[in-house]
Design a protein around this motif. Structure first.
Motif, PDB file in Angstrom:
ATOM      1  N   SER A 114       4.613   0.483  -4.686  1.00  0.00           N
ATOM      2  CA  SER A 114       3.441   0.913  -3.923  1.00  0.00           C
ATOM      3  C   SER A 114       2.312   1.311  -4.862  1.00  0.00           C
TER       4      SER A 114
ATOM      5  N   THR B  51      -2.492   0.960  -5.193  1.00  0.00           N
ATOM      6  CA  THR B  51      -3.752   0.755  -4.478  1.00  0.00           C
ATOM      7  C   THR B  51      -4.000  -0.727  -4.222  1.00  0.00           C
ATOM      8  N   ALA B  52      -4.947  -1.009  -3.327  1.00  0.00           N
ATOM      9  CA  ALA B  52      -5.240  -2.400  -2.975  1.00  0.00           C
ATOM     10  C   ALA B  52      -5.710  -3.203  -4.183  1.00  0.00           C
TER      11      ALA B  52
ATOM     12  N   ILE C   7       0.844  -1.179   0.000  1.00  0.00           N
ATOM     13  CA  ILE C   7       0.000   0.000   0.000  1.00  0.00           C
ATOM     14  C   ILE C   7       0.883   1.233   0.000  1.00  0.00           C
TER      15      ILE C   7
ATOM     16  N   SER D 275      -8.667   1.606  -2.989  1.00  0.00           N
ATOM     17  CA  SER D 275      -7.776   1.489  -1.831  1.00  0.00           C
ATOM     18  C   SER D 275      -8.496   0.811  -0.674  1.00  0.00           C
TER      19      SER D 275
END
Length: 410
Positions: A225, A227-228, A192, A297
């Motif tokens: 890194s 978003t989910a 994340i 996210s």
């Protein structure tokens, strides 16, 4: 590798994706995709990346486009006369670059027997390949003589073309062996997005990377890194071996373990003269726009659940949302532009006196989990990360931070 795959690769890069290139070349999208995979494998480079619902060329693909285009254009000279037409399409010209290399070697050596011996192949195999090249180009390229072979006029005319194609490809592929070894051994961890350079997550990841490289120097660690949702997609498409996710429910088809959790809070800057004694979420959001990350996210998914549980339908609809996938920008909106936000309680390292912080109930804590593919290499790397995180977590996530190792509470 063959000429057709390179020509299709050029079409994909120039058209901007698989489907567009399929329309341009008149080939099925699956065939175009397979050609791209062959070129990627030969160069040990990703030439396409996913963006939203489409695949687009990478920066590396565009950087190598001039050389690839030069090969495809030179290959137009090899097409049989009249078969490809005036458009010079070579996307069906399946001449192997290995055969071109061997033809150049034969032209330089002048003898099938000596050339075959130098290349480490049999004479019949080399003879068959040269005959196939003549059939593919529709030209007689060599003539056998008692003392060896001699290029025909057409063979001599095409020799510089073939030599140029071979030389360009060798320059393109020069680093592929090293890139392949590096790519094959690199362990890829998606995470994340940290709140900022001084956030606990950023410090933990930096410490993890440093320790990994000291303990596993022969296996590089790559961190990325996003978003989910992109992390989950990256796992499924094997762009990542593992990922640090902040979603409540782990995706199917992976293994995972919680590693840490943090409390969330509703934050807003106090307005001049505003009475905030006993402030409630409804009053805090009255007249304030709410800045949140996008629905992709994990933080946004928790925030949505909190808003749904706290506000009735009418109140929910009256909220003015601004979607921003950058925590530093969200913090700036809160501190300087009159916005509210739902963030980890530790998002602001030194909260100013006018910042209102309303902690959310414990059921809305943000949980950080490490998930990995159920494969031996991914599982081995994940266990190493879990062990390192266990050792590092108490140092990187200090007791005063609300981030805690999973399963512990203060």
């Amino acid at each position: 590798m063959d000429i057709a795959a390179i020509a299709v690769c050029v079409a994909v890069i120039e058209a901007g994706g698989i489907r567009a290139a399929a329309r341009v070349t008149g080939r099925p999208a699956a065939s175009v995709s397979a050609a791209m995979r062959r070129v990627e494998a030969a160069l040990s480079l990703p030439l396409l990346r996913r963006e939203a619902q489409a695949t687009v060329p990478t920066v590396e693909a565009r950087r190598r486009l001039p050389e690839l285009r030069a090969i495809a254009r030179a290959a137009e000279m090899l097409a049989p006369r009249g078969r490809e037409g005036a458009d010079g399409d070579v996307t069906t010209l399946t001449i192997s670059l290995t055969v071109l290399f061997r033809f150049v070697a034969l032209a330089d050596g002048g003898s099938i027997r000596a050339t075959a011996a130098r290349l480490g192949i049999g004479q019949p195999q080399l003879s068959r390949q040269i005959a196939a090249l003549e059939a593919d180009t529709g030209r007689k390229l060599v003539e056998r003589q008692r003392d060896g072979v001699r290029l025909t006029a057409e063979g001599a005319a095409l020799l510089p073309v073939m030599r140029g194609i071979v030389d360009r490809w060798q320059r393109l592929a020069a680093g592929s062996g090293l890139r392949f070894r590096h790519s094959a051994t690199t362990w890829r961890l998606g995470t994340i997005m940290p709140l900022g350079p001084e956030s606990r997550i950023a410090r933990l990841l930096a410490a993890l990377l440093d320790r990994w490289h000291r303990e596993r120097p022969r296996q590089p660690l790559y961190l990325s890194s996003t978003t989910a949702d992109e992390l989950i997609a990256g796992l499924r498409h094997r762009r990542f071996d593992a990922a640090l996710l902040d979603v409540a429910d782990l995706p199917t088809g992976v293994e995972g373990r919680p590693v840490a959790s943090a409390g969330l809070a509703l934050m807003a800057a106090r307005r001049p003269g505003e009475d905030t004694a006993g402030a409630r979420p409804q009053s805090l959001l009255a007249g304030r726009p709410l800045a949140l990350p996008s629905p992709q996210s994990g933080l946004r998914q928790i925030a949505n659940r909190y808003l749904d549980d706290t506000f009735d339908g009418g109140q929910r609809q009256r909220l003015h949302l601004a979607e921003v996938d950058s925590i530093p920008v969200i913090l700036n909106l809160v501190l300087h532009h009159g916005y509210a936000a739902i963030l980890p309680e530790t998002a602001v390292a030194a909260p100013p006196g006018n910042l209102l912080v309303l902690p959310l109930p414990d059921e809305y804590r943000q949980t950080l989990s490490l998930v990995w593919l159920p494969e031996p290499a991914a599982r081995d790397g994940a266990q190493a990360v879990l062990s390192m995180l266990h050792d590092l977590s108490r140092a990187a996530m200090q007791p005063e931070s609300d981030w805690q190792p999973a399963g512990t509470r203060t």
